[in-house]
Design an enzyme around this catalytic site. Structure first.
Site, PDB file in Angstrom:
ATOM      1  N   GLU A 103       0.812  -1.210   0.000  1.00 11.12           N
ATOM      2  CA  GLU A 103       0.000   0.000   0.000  1.00 11.12           C
ATOM      3  C   GLU A 103       0.852   1.270   0.000  1.00 11.12           C
ATOM      4  O   GLU A 103       0.567   2.223  -0.743  1.00 11.12           O
ATOM      5  CB  GLU A 103      -0.918  -0.016   1.231  1.00 11.12           C
ATOM      6  CG  GLU A 103      -1.797   1.202   1.377  1.00 11.12           C
ATOM      7  CD  GLU A 103      -2.561   1.195   2.693  1.00 11.12           C
ATOM      8  OE1 GLU A 103      -3.446   2.056   2.850  1.00 11.12           O
ATOM      9  OE2 GLU A 103      -2.271   0.338   3.557  1.00 11.12           O
ATOM     10  N   ILE A 128       2.154  -9.842   2.014  1.00 11.05           N
ATOM     11  CA  ILE A 128       1.704 -11.124   2.541  1.00 11.05           C
ATOM     12  C   ILE A 128       0.335 -10.986   3.200  1.00 11.05           C
ATOM     13  O   ILE A 128      -0.382 -11.961   3.376  1.00 11.05           O
ATOM     14  CB  ILE A 128       2.704 -11.744   3.543  1.00 11.05           C
ATOM     15  CG1 ILE A 128       2.838 -10.893   4.801  1.00 11.05           C
ATOM     16  CG2 ILE A 128       4.051 -12.000   2.896  1.00 11.05           C
ATOM     17  CD1 ILE A 128       3.607 -11.567   5.922  1.00 11.05           C
ATOM     18  N   ASP A 129      -0.049  -9.742   3.553  1.00 10.27           N
ATOM     19  CA  ASP A 129      -1.321  -9.521   4.249  1.00 10.27           C
ATOM     20  C   ASP A 129      -2.526  -9.671   3.326  1.00 10.27           C
ATOM     21  O   ASP A 129      -3.657  -9.773   3.810  1.00 10.27           O
ATOM     22  CB  ASP A 129      -1.353  -8.124   4.875  1.00 10.27           C
ATOM     23  CG  ASP A 129      -0.332  -7.959   5.983  1.00 10.27           C
ATOM     24  OD1 ASP A 129       0.136  -8.987   6.511  1.00 10.27           O
ATOM     25  OD2 ASP A 129      -0.005  -6.811   6.320  1.00 10.27           O
ATOM     26  N   GLU A 224      -1.935 -10.048  14.715  1.00  7.74           N
ATOM     27  CA  GLU A 224      -1.156  -9.054  15.462  1.00  7.74           C
ATOM     28  C   GLU A 224      -1.894  -7.718  15.573  1.00  7.74           C
ATOM     29  O   GLU A 224      -1.639  -6.929  16.481  1.00  7.74           O
ATOM     30  CB  GLU A 224       0.192  -8.820  14.782  1.00  7.74           C
ATOM     31  CG  GLU A 224       0.091  -8.191  13.399  1.00  7.74           C
ATOM     32  CD  GLU A 224       1.431  -7.955  12.728  1.00  7.74           C
ATOM     33  OE1 GLU A 224       2.464  -8.151  13.382  1.00  7.74           O
ATOM     34  OE2 GLU A 224       1.433  -7.574  11.542  1.00  7.74           O
ATOM     35  N   HIS A 274       8.463 -12.577  11.802  1.00  8.38           N
ATOM     36  CA  HIS A 274       9.059 -12.518  10.471  1.00  8.38           C
ATOM     37  C   HIS A 274       9.347 -13.885   9.859  1.00  8.38           C
ATOM     38  O   HIS A 274       9.741 -13.962   8.691  1.00  8.38           O
ATOM     39  CB  HIS A 274      10.334 -11.668  10.521  1.00  8.38           C
ATOM     40  CG  HIS A 274      10.036 -10.205  10.726  1.00  8.38           C
ATOM     41  ND1 HIS A 274       9.827  -9.676  11.970  1.00  8.38           N
ATOM     42  CD2 HIS A 274       9.882  -9.197   9.839  1.00  8.38           C
ATOM     43  CE1 HIS A 274       9.571  -8.381  11.853  1.00  8.38           C
ATOM     44  NE2 HIS A 274       9.594  -8.070  10.574  1.00  8.38           N
ATOM     45  N   GLN A 276       7.160 -15.727   8.949  1.00  9.49           N
ATOM     46  CA  GLN A 276       6.161 -15.801   7.877  1.00  9.49           C
ATOM     47  C   GLN A 276       6.613 -15.096   6.598  1.00  9.49           C
ATOM     48  O   GLN A 276       6.073 -15.351   5.524  1.00  9.49           O
ATOM     49  CB  GLN A 276       4.849 -15.172   8.362  1.00  9.49           C
ATOM     50  CG  GLN A 276       4.205 -15.928   9.497  1.00  9.49           C
ATOM     51  CD  GLN A 276       3.280 -15.041  10.308  1.00  9.49           C
ATOM     52  OE1 GLN A 276       2.082 -15.023  10.096  1.00  9.49           O
ATOM     53  NE2 GLN A 276       3.836 -14.283  11.244  1.00  9.49           N
TER      54      GLN A 276
END
Length: 341
Positions: A103, A128-129, A224, A274, A276
């Protein structure tokens, strides 16, 4: 088109190198030189770059991270930095720029393209989100989900052995896509996402009901960015990054402490962090990244500047960058409610 720049900005992500490889291979087929800009927008601010030879990307498909380096540099924090970006774009003799990022990175790309000062931008969405609008999936997401799922699988065994509640904290700033997908795939008993405020009383009541019914262990997957009804995000520090974001984290520890205190059930927490982001991308992300890189170069050749590549169904298409950064893509609540009422 003779020289095209490429940069990777924001957090690292499995599949970035595959995008770079796709860009370089397509460019090479059209006798175009690719210039690798180091460390995201910082490289354009400081004029740090080098040409990427086609042979140099032959073995990077399976590697995590990014060979170009990355940073969270925001040139729009200082007007003089924007001027440097434009000046160095011209010094590098670029005809176009491919910006790969999330973004924030794409927000900068969109502004530069719209200012009409000669910076021709094509974008590749990366996070990754999976929270960017206008694309069904972003590369890196599936890899992150698989990593989190594997972790939950392992937590099942130790939770069952010790009759514990295991809380696993999963990445996802304001969108719970990774937590939801990994929670479903890993068989988590409770899934907590940023889109829904947590009610600690309901959580503890549910865990007590499980224990009373003879289910002596539970897995709680929490994003998170999740927050309690009466509180704010759990943060590791209050300092903001260059894009105005607070560094998140700590909700897993806080939640585990509250659960144990209120239920008297032994509770432990694990923060994946991290892990991930790192390591080799899965097959799906390697293919998607490659397709994104090739399509981005095709958009450059077609001079479709101000657009980003996007996955729509099974097709990779072009959409305006603005569509990708205008609205945060949060979890589809129908999907959530199908598994959890």
């Amino acid at each position: 088109m003779a020289r095209v720049g490429v940069l990777t900005g924001g957090g690292d992500c499995p599949g970035l190198n595959a995008v770079i490889r796709g860009v370089v291979r397509k460019a090479s087929q059209n006798k175009i030189t690719v210039v690798g800009i180091k460390d995201g927008w910082k490289g354009l601010v400081q004029n740090i770059s080098s040409e990427i030879a086609p042979d140099s990307v032959a073995d990077i498909l399976q590697k995590g991270g990014t060979i170009l380096g990355t940073s969270r540099t925001n040139p729009y924090k200082k007007p003089e930095d924007v001027a440097k970006v434009i000046e160095n774009y011209k010094k590098m003799k670029l005809d176009a720029l491919i910006a790969i990022g999330g973004e924030d990175t794409l927000g900068v790309a969109n502004k530069l393209n719209n200012e009409g000062k000669g910076v021709n931008v094509v974008a590749v969405p990366k996070t990754i989100d999976n929270d960017l609008s206008a694309t069904d999936f972003t590369f890196g997401f599936n890899t992150a989900v698989q990593i989190a799922t594997d972790a939950i699988d392992r937590l099942h065994t130790t939770a069952e052995s010790h009759h514990r509640v295991m809380v696993v904290e999963i990445m996802g700033r304001h969108a719970g896509w990774i937590t939801l997908y990994a929670g479903i795939a890993g068989g988590a008993n409770i899934i907590l996402i940023p889109e829904i405020k947590m009610d600690i009383d309901e959580i503890c009541a549910s865990l007590k009901r499980r224990q009373a019914s003879g289910k002596l262990y539970s897995i709680v997957a929490v994003s998170e960015g999740a927050s309690f009804k009466e509180g704010q995000f759990a943060t590791q520090e209050k300092e903001l990054d260059s894009f105005g974001h607070v560094r998140l984290g700590g909700i897993g520890e806080k939640l585990a402490g509250e659960i144990e205190k209120r239920t008297n059930i032994e509770t432990r927490y694990t923060v994946l962090g991290h892990i991930q982001r790192g390591g080799t991308p899965c097959a799906f992300d390697r293919v998607l990244s490659t397709r994104f890189g090739v399509k981005a170069m095709e958009l450059v050749l077609e001079k479709k500047f101000g657009f980003m590549v996007s996955l729509r169904g099974a097709d990779v298409v072009a959409v305006p960058i603005q569509e990708g950064v205008g609205i945060l893509k949060t979890v589809d609540m129908k999907l959530f409610e199908a598994f959890f009422d």
